[in-house]
Design an enzyme around this catalytic site. Structure first.
Site, PDB file in Angstrom:
ATOM      1  N   LYS A 111       1.185  -1.549  -0.239  1.00 27.35           N
ATOM      2  CA  LYS A 111       0.264   0.151   0.438  1.00 27.35           C
ATOM      3  C   LYS A 111       0.750   1.415  -0.167  1.00 27.35           C
ATOM      4  O   LYS A 111       0.061   2.283  -0.130  1.00 27.35           O
ATOM      5  CB  LYS A 111      -0.802  -0.147   1.150  1.00 27.35           C
ATOM      6  CG  LYS A 111      -2.022  -0.931   1.607  1.00 27.35           C
ATOM      7  CD  LYS A 111      -2.751  -1.345   1.796  1.00 27.35           C
ATOM      8  CE  LYS A 111      -4.250  -1.972   1.673  1.00 27.35           C
ATOM      9  NZ  LYS A 111      -5.419  -2.441   3.092  1.00 27.35           N
TER      10      LYS A 111
ATOM     11  N   LYS B  12      -5.466 -11.902  -4.233  1.00 29.23           N
ATOM     12  CA  LYS B  12      -6.955 -12.229  -3.731  1.00 29.23           C
ATOM     13  C   LYS B  12      -7.592 -11.900  -3.673  1.00 29.23           C
ATOM     14  O   LYS B  12      -7.884 -10.338  -3.953  1.00 29.23           O
ATOM     15  CB  LYS B  12      -6.219 -12.115  -1.965  1.00 29.23           C
ATOM     16  CG  LYS B  12      -5.960 -10.510  -1.632  1.00 29.23           C
ATOM     17  CD  LYS B  12      -6.077 -11.010  -0.051  1.00 29.23           C
ATOM     18  CE  LYS B  12      -6.437  -9.758   0.586  1.00 29.23           C
ATOM     19  NZ  LYS B  12      -7.512  -9.088   1.771  1.00 29.23           N
TER      20      LYS B  12
ATOM     21  N   LYS C 137     -12.581  -5.664  -1.117  1.00 29.87           N
ATOM     22  CA  LYS C 137     -12.319  -5.149  -0.795  1.00 29.87           C
ATOM     23  C   LYS C 137     -12.545  -3.214  -1.356  1.00 29.87           C
ATOM     24  O   LYS C 137     -13.071  -3.124  -2.044  1.00 29.87           O
ATOM     25  CB  LYS C 137     -12.974  -4.392   0.656  1.00 29.87           C
ATOM     26  CG  LYS C 137     -13.281  -5.307   1.301  1.00 29.87           C
ATOM     27  CD  LYS C 137     -13.434  -4.739   2.973  1.00 29.87           C
ATOM     28  CE  LYS C 137     -13.777  -5.720   3.828  1.00 29.87           C
ATOM     29  NZ  LYS C 137     -12.913  -5.511   5.693  1.00 29.87           N
TER      30      LYS C 137
HETATM   31  P1  ATP Z   1      -7.949  -4.754   1.516  1.00 29.40           P
HETATM   32  O1  ATP Z   1      -9.143  -6.689   0.231  1.00 29.40           O
HETATM   33  O2  ATP Z   1      -8.948  -3.719   1.178  1.00 29.40           O
HETATM   34  O3  ATP Z   1      -6.728  -5.599   1.739  1.00 29.40           O
HETATM   35  P2  ATP Z   1      -9.489  -7.023   3.740  1.00 29.40           P
HETATM   36  O4  ATP Z   1     -10.343  -7.326   2.816  1.00 29.40           O
HETATM   37  O5  ATP Z   1      -7.633  -7.790   3.457  1.00 29.40           O
HETATM   38  O6  ATP Z   1      -9.655  -5.064   2.836  1.00 29.40           O
HETATM   39  P3  ATP Z   1     -10.189  -7.094   5.913  1.00 29.40           P
HETATM   40  O7  ATP Z   1     -11.542  -6.408   6.296  1.00 29.40           O
HETATM   41  O8  ATP Z   1      -9.436  -6.857   6.878  1.00 29.40           O
HETATM   42  O9  ATP Z   1      -9.617  -6.352   5.399  1.00 29.40           O
HETATM   43  O10 ATP Z   1     -10.425  -8.680   6.526  1.00 29.40           O
HETATM   44  C1  ATP Z   1     -11.276  -9.345   7.466  1.00 29.40           C
HETATM   45  C2  ATP Z   1     -11.017 -10.934   7.304  1.00 29.40           C
HETATM   46  O11 ATP Z   1     -11.005 -11.569   5.694  1.00 29.40           O
HETATM   47  C3  ATP Z   1      -9.278 -10.910   7.668  1.00 29.40           C
HETATM   48  O12 ATP Z   1      -9.424 -11.904   8.309  1.00 29.40           O
HETATM   49  C4  ATP Z   1      -9.087 -11.533   6.493  1.00 29.40           C
HETATM   50  O13 ATP Z   1      -8.070 -12.364   6.610  1.00 29.40           O
HETATM   51  C5  ATP Z   1     -10.170 -11.779   5.779  1.00 29.40           C
HETATM   52  N1  ATP Z   1      -9.810 -11.559   4.094  1.00 29.40           N
HETATM   53  C6  ATP Z   1      -9.282 -10.899   3.310  1.00 29.40           C
HETATM   54  N2  ATP Z   1      -9.267 -10.993   2.053  1.00 29.40           N
HETATM   55  C7  ATP Z   1     -10.026 -12.388   1.955  1.00 29.40           C
HETATM   56  C8  ATP Z   1      -9.831 -13.371   1.063  1.00 29.40           C
HETATM   57  N3  ATP Z   1      -9.170 -12.849  -0.356  1.00 29.40           N
HETATM   58  N4  ATP Z   1      -9.861 -14.860   0.832  1.00 29.40           N
HETATM   59  C9  ATP Z   1      -9.678 -15.277   2.811  1.00 29.40           C
HETATM   60  N5  ATP Z   1     -10.389 -14.187   3.603  1.00 29.40           N
HETATM   61  C10 ATP Z   1      -9.607 -13.080   3.919  1.00 29.40           C
END
Ligand code: ATP
Ligand code: LTN
Length: 328
Positions: free
Chosen positions: A112, A194, A197
């Site tokens: 980031k 991955k 969001k």
């Molecule tokens: P960004 O993708 O924008 O970085 P994020 O979805 O990783 O945001 P969080 O809202 O903090 O950020 O994530 C919440 C939970 O979801 C965390 O436990 C993270 O590890 C899990 N997570 C996020 N993306 C994935 C994914 N693609 N597959 C499985 N678990 C995920």
């Protein structure tokens, strides 16, 4: 013996099936025989600029989603991070025991932080705040997706380091908990990164509140390969393998059984069925969300969570400050 469980999700909107399959699904399962604490980590969300109105809305949206997927606030503590001053308080103490070298190696920061000079300090120290979240509640288990592995390791390192300095029982050293299936759901339009969001394309993810037609569109257009065989092979067939993982996680049918069922079928038929499975799984979540989001119960639950979380946090802070020699 019951264990203490802690986890958090950022209130940044677009909560997707990766967040659900990697983290939220575990939150619900772990409630059965553990003492669970689930946080909406709003202070983590401001490491990058956020519109205040939108942030406030997203905090309540995320809390309602927790409950819609099955987190039960009468069993688990559900609360908003900034309602508990202990998080920032402990983060400072941990920061004085974390190394700039180890923080500069965090891949999330490196991803980031494109412009070195003006990266906010908060973005750099973000993993220390996460460590504070976890250590503040003497947590044993932290259910998260695979992308958080490095942050959990850092949390353990800081806890052990402080225990060595100030006494073995200053902090409980936590373990991450990652599911075998669903810990890393990939983007639908790019199975090498991955599901996220923050990705620009809405077709890269399926959000938990998406309409059935949107779910179908994203799955039908998802990137696959040209050999036409429905077979799990994450290395050579990442697109189809990701879809098999999603199918299996939502339906409970093992990927090997799905391979057998779809032998000789085209990707089109497989994707159509998958879209139905996902849309059907999301329908009850959406219904329940709409109800909870408008209810007074949501605000009451967060207020109750705030009180319970503060009581636990204050106990830890008292112990930690005593060990370190802070205060009178
Ligand atoms: P960004 O993708 O924008 O970085 P994020 O979805 O990783 O945001 P969080 O809202 O903090 O950020 O994530 C919440 C939970 O979801 C965390 O436990 C993270 O590890 C899990 N997570 C996020 N993306 C994935 C994914 N693609 N597959 C499985 N678990 C995920
Ligand atoms: N860093 C995590 C969110 C997060 C978290 C936590 C997860 C903040 N504090 C404590 C588990 C425990 C993320 O970006 N997904």
């Amino acid at each position: 013996m019951t264990k203490r469980v802690f986890s958090g999700v950022q209130p940044t909107g677009n909560i997707h099936i990766g967040n659900y399959l990697g983290a939220l699904k575990q939150f619900v399962q772990l409630q059965e025989d553990n003492e669970c604490i689930y946080c909406i980590v709003d202070m983590h969300a401001i490491t990058l600029p956020k519109d205040p109105k939108e942030l406030r809305k997203n905090i309540l949206d995320t809390a309602a989603l927790y409950m819609a997927v099955g987190v039960d606030p009468s069993r688990s503590v559900v609360f908003v991070q900034s309602d508990v001053p202990g998080h920032a308080d402990l983060a400072w103490i941990l920061m004085c025991n974390a190394y700039t070298g180890e923080l500069s190696r965090m891949t999330q920061f490196k991803d980031k932080n494109r412009d070195n000079e003006s990266a906010p300090m908060g973005l750099f120290s973000y993993p220390v705040l996460m460590a504070a979240d976890i250590l503040l509640y003497d947590s044993d288990i932290v259910p998260v997706g695979n992308d958080q592995k490095q942050h959990i390791e850092l949390t353990r390192d800081i806890a052990v380091r402080i225990n060595n300095k100030y006494g073995k029982d200053t902090f409980v050293v936590p373990d991450g908990r990652f599911l075998k299936e669903g810990a890393r759901i990939m983007a639908l339009d790019d199975p090498m990164s991955k599901m996220s969001k923050s990705a620009e394309s809405a077709l890269s993810r399926i959000s938990l509140l998406d309409e059935a037609a949107t779910v179908k569109k994203a799955i039908m257009r998802s990137t696959t390969d040209s050999d036409g065989e429905i077979r799990f092979d994450a290395e050579n067939k990442p697109g189809i393998s990701n879809l098999l993982t999603i199918y299996s996680a939502f339906s409970g049918v093992p990927a090997t059984e799905l391979e057998r069922r779809y032998r000789g079928e085209g990707y089109g038929a497989f994707k159509k069925d998958l879209a139905e499975v996902v849309a059907e799984s999301l329908a009850p979540i959406k219904r329940s969300y709409a109800e909870i989001r408008q209810s007074e119960e949501l605000i009451r639950a967060l207020k109750d969570g705030e009180e319970r979380a503060n009581a636990l946090a204050e106990k830890t802070m008292k112990r930690v400050k005593e060990r370190i020699g802070l205060g009178r």
